[in-house]
Design a protein around this motif. Structure first.
Motif, mmCIF file in Angstrom:
data_model
loop_
_atom_site.group_PDB
_atom_site.id
_atom_site.type_symbol
_atom_site.label_atom_id
_atom_site.label_comp_id
_atom_site.label_asym_id
_atom_site.label_seq_id
_atom_site.Cartn_x
_atom_site.Cartn_y
_atom_site.Cartn_z
ATOM 1 N N THR A 314 0.945 -0.986 -0.180
ATOM 2 C CA THR A 314 -0.034 0.135 0.059
ATOM 3 C C THR A 314 0.726 1.113 0.044
ATOM 4 N N PRO A 315 0.312 2.411 -0.977
ATOM 5 C CA PRO A 315 1.084 3.385 -0.690
ATOM 6 C C PRO A 315 0.807 4.326 0.403
ATOM 7 N N HIS A 316 -0.389 4.035 1.046
ATOM 8 C CA HIS A 316 -0.592 4.776 2.070
ATOM 9 C C HIS A 316 -0.127 5.236 3.513
ATOM 10 N N GLU A 317 0.222 6.476 3.831
ATOM 11 C CA GLU A 317 1.140 6.340 5.428
ATOM 12 C C GLU A 317 0.508 5.443 6.174
ATOM 13 N N CYS A 318 -0.940 4.961 6.547
ATOM 14 C CA CYS A 318 -1.279 4.207 7.790
ATOM 15 C C CYS A 318 -1.142 2.713 7.162
ATOM 16 N N ARG A 319 -0.104 2.328 7.519
ATOM 17 C CA ARG A 319 -0.018 0.707 6.639
ATOM 18 C C ARG A 319 0.954 0.366 9.052
ATOM 19 N N ARG A 320 1.267 -1.109 8.016
ATOM 20 C CA ARG A 320 2.076 -1.860 9.334
ATOM 21 C C ARG A 320 1.488 -1.751 10.595
ATOM 22 N N CYS A 321 0.449 -1.778 11.116
ATOM 23 C CA CYS A 321 -0.437 -0.654 12.261
ATOM 24 C C CYS A 321 -0.440 -2.644 12.724
ATOM 25 N N LEU A 322 -0.429 -4.130 12.275
ATOM 26 C CA LEU A 322 -0.207 -5.016 12.637
ATOM 27 C C LEU A 322 -1.409 -5.452 13.641
ATOM 28 N N LYS A 323 -3.114 -4.597 12.933
ATOM 29 C CA LYS A 323 -3.684 -4.623 14.102
ATOM 30 C C LYS A 323 -5.166 -5.632 13.403
ATOM 31 N N THR A 324 -6.317 -6.387 14.106
ATOM 32 C CA THR A 324 -6.617 -7.687 12.921
ATOM 33 C C THR A 324 -7.671 -6.191 12.634
ATOM 34 N N LYS A 325 -8.192 -5.898 12.965
ATOM 35 C CA LYS A 325 -9.092 -4.371 13.035
ATOM 36 C C LYS A 325 -8.147 -3.272 13.359
ATOM 37 N N CYS A 326 -9.598 -2.159 11.669
ATOM 38 C CA CYS A 326 -8.615 -1.537 11.896
ATOM 39 C C CYS A 326 -9.025 -0.539 12.239
ATOM 40 N N GLN A 327 -7.933 0.675 13.367
ATOM 41 C CA GLN A 327 -8.429 1.494 14.536
ATOM 42 C C GLN A 327 -9.216 2.474 13.776
ATOM 43 N N HIS A 328 -8.932 2.707 12.742
ATOM 44 C CA HIS A 328 -10.050 4.464 12.469
ATOM 45 C C HIS A 328 -10.942 3.911 11.685
ATOM 46 N N GLN A 329 -11.370 2.453 10.981
ATOM 47 C CA GLN A 329 -12.120 2.093 11.115
ATOM 48 C C GLN A 329 -12.674 2.107 9.793
ATOM 49 N N THR A 330 -11.564 2.557 8.424
ATOM 50 C CA THR A 330 -11.908 3.159 7.819
ATOM 51 C C THR A 330 -11.067 2.035 6.872
ATOM 52 N N ASN A 331 -9.979 1.128 6.902
ATOM 53 C CA ASN A 331 -8.967 0.234 6.347
ATOM 54 C C ASN A 331 -8.771 0.612 5.106
ATOM 55 N N ALA A 332 -8.371 2.068 5.307
ATOM 56 C CA ALA A 332 -7.262 2.623 4.323
ATOM 57 C C ALA A 332 -5.891 2.397 3.452
ATOM 58 N N CYS A 333 -6.222 1.738 3.953
ATOM 59 C CA CYS A 333 -4.375 1.094 3.804
ATOM 60 C C CYS A 333 -5.105 0.502 2.180
ATOM 61 N N MET A 334 -5.591 -0.763 3.011
ATOM 62 C CA MET A 334 -5.888 -1.810 1.896
ATOM 63 C C MET A 334 -6.648 -0.393 0.587
ATOM 64 N N GLN A 335 -7.715 0.104 0.878
ATOM 65 C CA GLN A 335 -8.051 0.778 -0.168
ATOM 66 C C GLN A 335 -7.130 1.548 -0.800
ATOM 67 N N ALA A 336 -5.594 1.831 -0.781
ATOM 68 C CA ALA A 336 -5.254 2.350 -1.471
ATOM 69 C C ALA A 336 -4.617 1.944 -3.249
ATOM 70 N N ILE A 337 -4.769 0.694 -2.123
ATOM 71 C CA ILE A 337 -4.322 -0.306 -4.084
ATOM 72 C C ILE A 337 -5.379 -0.405 -4.516
ATOM 73 N N THR A 338 -4.958 0.353 -5.455
ATOM 74 C CA THR A 338 -5.903 0.454 -7.078
ATOM 75 C C THR A 338 -6.225 -1.250 -7.752
ATOM 76 N N PRO A 339 -7.207 -1.521 -8.573
ATOM 77 C CA PRO A 339 -6.664 -2.481 -9.036
ATOM 78 C C PRO A 339 -6.670 -2.622 -10.764
#
Length: 355
Positions: A314-339
């Motif tokens: 992911t190019p997103h700045e929020c990554r590598r948190c090692l959390k099972t659930k997104c603490q921001h509830q956005t899942n932004a790191c995976m969403q930043a990976i485009t098709p």
């Protein structure tokens, strides 16, 4: 000077699929250090299937930890004690000289103590009070990768990490030698054409990439590439969402294979597309090339160490948190990976193989 290794050695790594496979080099390297030692591995289903044919393990002890986890979750202390007594009965029948705890949990610390071994070596991985159960601790090495962290448990015994050659161990039973060919034939898959296997889901909600993204990334692949979706039975809904966007034939085999059968199919496939999940590490162990997507976890910690694997990070700045659930509830790191990012990598891979 190398420490003397006991004749009877217990390895503790109960679960999960990827972590159990990441731990298999410990048994292999231990046999190199002490060829005459007797290695017993305590494991919980379903990961036991991945160790059943491991040539470096002399005895496999299967103890299902899931009832204990359920008992703890419901604060049912009597049920938890009953499950621990089952584990104790398994261990009591054997006299271990040494325990290698490469899971680092409070639970595995208890199991190490129940083993009766005087020497118990742990790793710098978890907390949960595990070090209190250990007689020795492995050094806190610089490398963050799980395989290296697990191998560090051998360093007090004289293991030199610089001599390690990457590679996981997953041997398939003889009964599966012809399984892949027969399975593909029954499902209309031509083994003379490229086979791309795809798994959509993981056990961590924030490691998942949207099924619609998979569909968009896959729809423009060369027509000769055969797309096969795999996974658990409850993945079928997500697979159908991806298939709806493909505008081309594809096959879903979700829920139709065991872990070892899936391994046999991956061994015969050309590529696996996945996030950080168990099938990724199975593919690595059986020599299948992979393209994997990374957000809250990163390949320098969990990714394959052998050649033939590519990563979309992911190019997103929020990554590598090692959390099972997104603490921001956005899942932004995976969403930043485009098709488009994934489609480009797939195109390059199959162009290189003349697909």
């Amino acid at each position: 000077m190398k420490n003397k290794i006991g004749e009877k050695i217990l390895i503790l790594r109960l679960s999960a699929i990827g972590d159990v496979l990441h731990a298999t080099p410990v048994a292999r390297e231990l046999k190199k250090l002490q060829p005459d030692c007797h290695i017993t591995w305590l494991v919980s289903p379903p990961a036991d299937k991945l160790l059943a044919e491991n040539p470096y393990i002399d005895e496999l002890l299967i103890w299902d930890r899931r009832p204990l986890d359920k008992a703890f979750a419901s604060f049912n202390l009597p049920a938890a004690c009953r499950e621990l007594k089952k584990a104790r009965a398994l261990l009591k029948a054997r006299q271990f000289d040494l325990v290698l705890d490469i899971q680092g949990l409070f639970l595995t610390g208890i199991l190490a103590l129940l083993s009766g071994a005087k020497r118990r070596i742990g790793i710098h991985e978890r907390h949960e009070g595990n070090p209190f159960f250990m007689s020795d601790m492995a050094p806190n090495i610089e490398s963050p990768h799980k395989v290296h962290r697990y191998l560090s448990v051998l360093m007090p015994l004289g293991f030199d990490m610089s001599n390690f050659t990457p590679g996981l161990t997953l041997n398939l039973p003889k009964t599966l030698r012809e399984f892949a060919g027969n399975f593909w034939q029954q499902h209309g898959i031509d083994m003379n054409r490229p086979i791309l296997m795809v798994t959509l889901r993981t056990t961590w909600p924030d490691k998942n990439w949207a099924p619609e993204n998979f569909g968009q990334a896959l729809k423009d692949l060369p027509p000769q590439v055969q797309i096969v979706f795999c996974g658990a039975p409850n993945d079928e809904t997500y697979i159908q969402k991806a298939q709806a966007l493909l505008q081309r034939p594809s096959l879903s085999i979700a829920g139709q294979t065991s872990l070892t059968e899936l391994a046999a199919l991956l061994q015969s496939a050309d590529l696996l597309l996945a996030c950080d999940t168990g099938p990724l590490h199975i593919a690595d162990a059986v020599g299948c090339q992979t393209l994997s997507l990374w957000g809250p976890t990163q390949p320098d910690v969990y990714g394959p160490l052998t050649a033939g694997h590519e990563f979309v990070i992911t190019p997103h700045e929020c990554r590598r948190c090692l959390k099972t659930k997104c603490q921001h509830q956005t899942n932004a790191c995976m969403q930043a990976i485009t098709p488009e990012m994934v489609a480009e990598r797939l195109k390059a891979i199959f162009s290189a193989t003349n697909a």
